[in-house]
Design a protein around this motif. Sequence first.
Motif, mmCIF file in Angstrom:
data_model
loop_
_atom_site.group_PDB
_atom_site.id
_atom_site.type_symbol
_atom_site.label_atom_id
_atom_site.label_comp_id
_atom_site.label_asym_id
_atom_site.label_seq_id
_atom_site.Cartn_x
_atom_site.Cartn_y
_atom_site.Cartn_z
ATOM 1 N N ASP A 129 0.892 -1.434 -0.088
ATOM 2 C CA ASP A 129 -0.264 -0.004 0.086
ATOM 3 C C ASP A 129 0.708 1.448 0.007
ATOM 4 O O ASP A 129 0.179 2.323 0.050
ATOM 5 C CB ASP A 129 -0.972 -0.105 1.178
ATOM 6 C CG ASP A 129 -1.940 -1.294 1.257
ATOM 7 O OD1 ASP A 129 -2.206 -1.465 0.137
ATOM 8 O OD2 ASP A 129 -2.292 -1.622 2.366
ATOM 9 N N GLU A 169 3.457 3.939 -1.635
ATOM 10 C CA GLU A 169 4.028 4.522 -2.813
ATOM 11 C C GLU A 169 5.824 4.689 -2.501
ATOM 12 O O GLU A 169 5.896 5.262 -1.617
ATOM 13 C CB GLU A 169 3.655 5.592 -3.480
ATOM 14 C CG GLU A 169 4.218 6.286 -4.819
ATOM 15 C CD GLU A 169 3.866 7.376 -5.120
ATOM 16 O OE1 GLU A 169 4.344 8.138 -5.911
ATOM 17 O OE2 GLU A 169 2.385 7.744 -5.057
ATOM 18 N N LYS A 192 -1.927 12.209 -3.411
ATOM 19 C CA LYS A 192 -2.555 11.164 -2.790
ATOM 20 C C LYS A 192 -4.127 11.299 -3.169
ATOM 21 O O LYS A 192 -4.475 12.569 -3.513
ATOM 22 C CB LYS A 192 -2.328 11.346 -1.316
ATOM 23 C CG LYS A 192 -2.936 12.732 -0.621
ATOM 24 C CD LYS A 192 -2.793 12.439 0.707
ATOM 25 C CE LYS A 192 -3.979 13.862 1.393
ATOM 26 N NZ LYS A 192 -5.197 13.454 0.895
ATOM 27 N N LYS A 218 -2.540 8.423 2.526
ATOM 28 C CA LYS A 218 -1.890 7.486 1.666
ATOM 29 C C LYS A 218 -0.412 7.197 2.312
ATOM 30 O O LYS A 218 0.201 8.022 2.832
ATOM 31 C CB LYS A 218 -1.657 8.003 0.307
ATOM 32 C CG LYS A 218 -0.867 7.181 -0.678
ATOM 33 C CD LYS A 218 -0.694 7.879 -1.981
ATOM 34 C CE LYS A 218 -0.218 6.846 -3.056
ATOM 35 N NZ LYS A 218 -0.205 7.230 -4.362
ATOM 36 N N ASP A 219 0.129 6.082 2.055
ATOM 37 C CA ASP A 219 1.552 5.684 2.676
ATOM 38 C C ASP A 219 2.515 5.817 1.705
ATOM 39 O O ASP A 219 2.295 5.584 0.498
ATOM 40 C CB ASP A 219 1.596 4.251 3.281
ATOM 41 C CG ASP A 219 0.538 3.843 4.516
ATOM 42 O OD1 ASP A 219 0.295 4.809 5.051
ATOM 43 O OD2 ASP A 219 0.491 2.874 4.639
ATOM 44 N N LYS A 223 2.990 8.178 6.636
ATOM 45 C CA LYS A 223 1.675 8.435 5.866
ATOM 46 C C LYS A 223 1.148 9.984 5.745
ATOM 47 O O LYS A 223 1.437 10.662 6.826
ATOM 48 C CB LYS A 223 0.740 7.805 7.042
ATOM 49 C CG LYS A 223 -0.565 7.707 6.641
ATOM 50 C CD LYS A 223 -1.654 7.183 7.588
ATOM 51 C CE LYS A 223 -1.249 5.708 7.810
ATOM 52 N NZ LYS A 223 -1.638 4.732 6.866
#
Length: 208
Positions: free
Chosen positions: A123, A125, A141, A147-148, A179
Amino acid sequence: MKKLILIFGLLLMCSPVFAADMKPVLNNTQLLYSPKENVFSVGAPADGKISLSKRTSTGTGNYSIYSYNNNEVMLGSNYEFLFNGRLISCHNADLKIFEVVYNGKIFVEKELTEGQIKEIFPDAEILLISHFVDKKITVRKPAFEKKDFLLLNDTDEYFHKYSFHPQSVKYSPVAGLFKASSIGKITFSHFGQDKYTIYVKNNFGKQK
């Protein structure tokens, strides 16, 4: 009772989510390695398996040392975890990730490829240090979502005692993992010096 259930649920929601089964290896943890199955696990000594015990070195770096069969190996990492029976070592000062493997005689570290790392953190990027321009990069994101991202070092740079600002983006002992919860600027630096800047923007279109 209902309050306890609610609190437990919130803790689960706030905990970092990784792929499959990821277990941190702490000091004095007793590991077992099966040469036949090529698998690491936690447990008491057993026939046909190599028993390893972890401790941390003193002084600068605090590297992990694993003792086994009257031998020992010092890793270049200060954080390890078990992932699907594999022992993964994080070289946090280098922003690189390795796997500890047995070559039939001793345990050695093998650097993982970007693709192999993606299997562990599906998960996240991956952001390569070489892709920063003038130590700056822009990422996107999904709007209204978190978003990670995972910083990986594909250069000769060294990142001992670097940290993120704001600190709230960090949720894992894996140094480069963070994150992004909102748009804005995130910096990665050595006590405010030698800054790497990450600009986070929303992506209102469809994610590929």
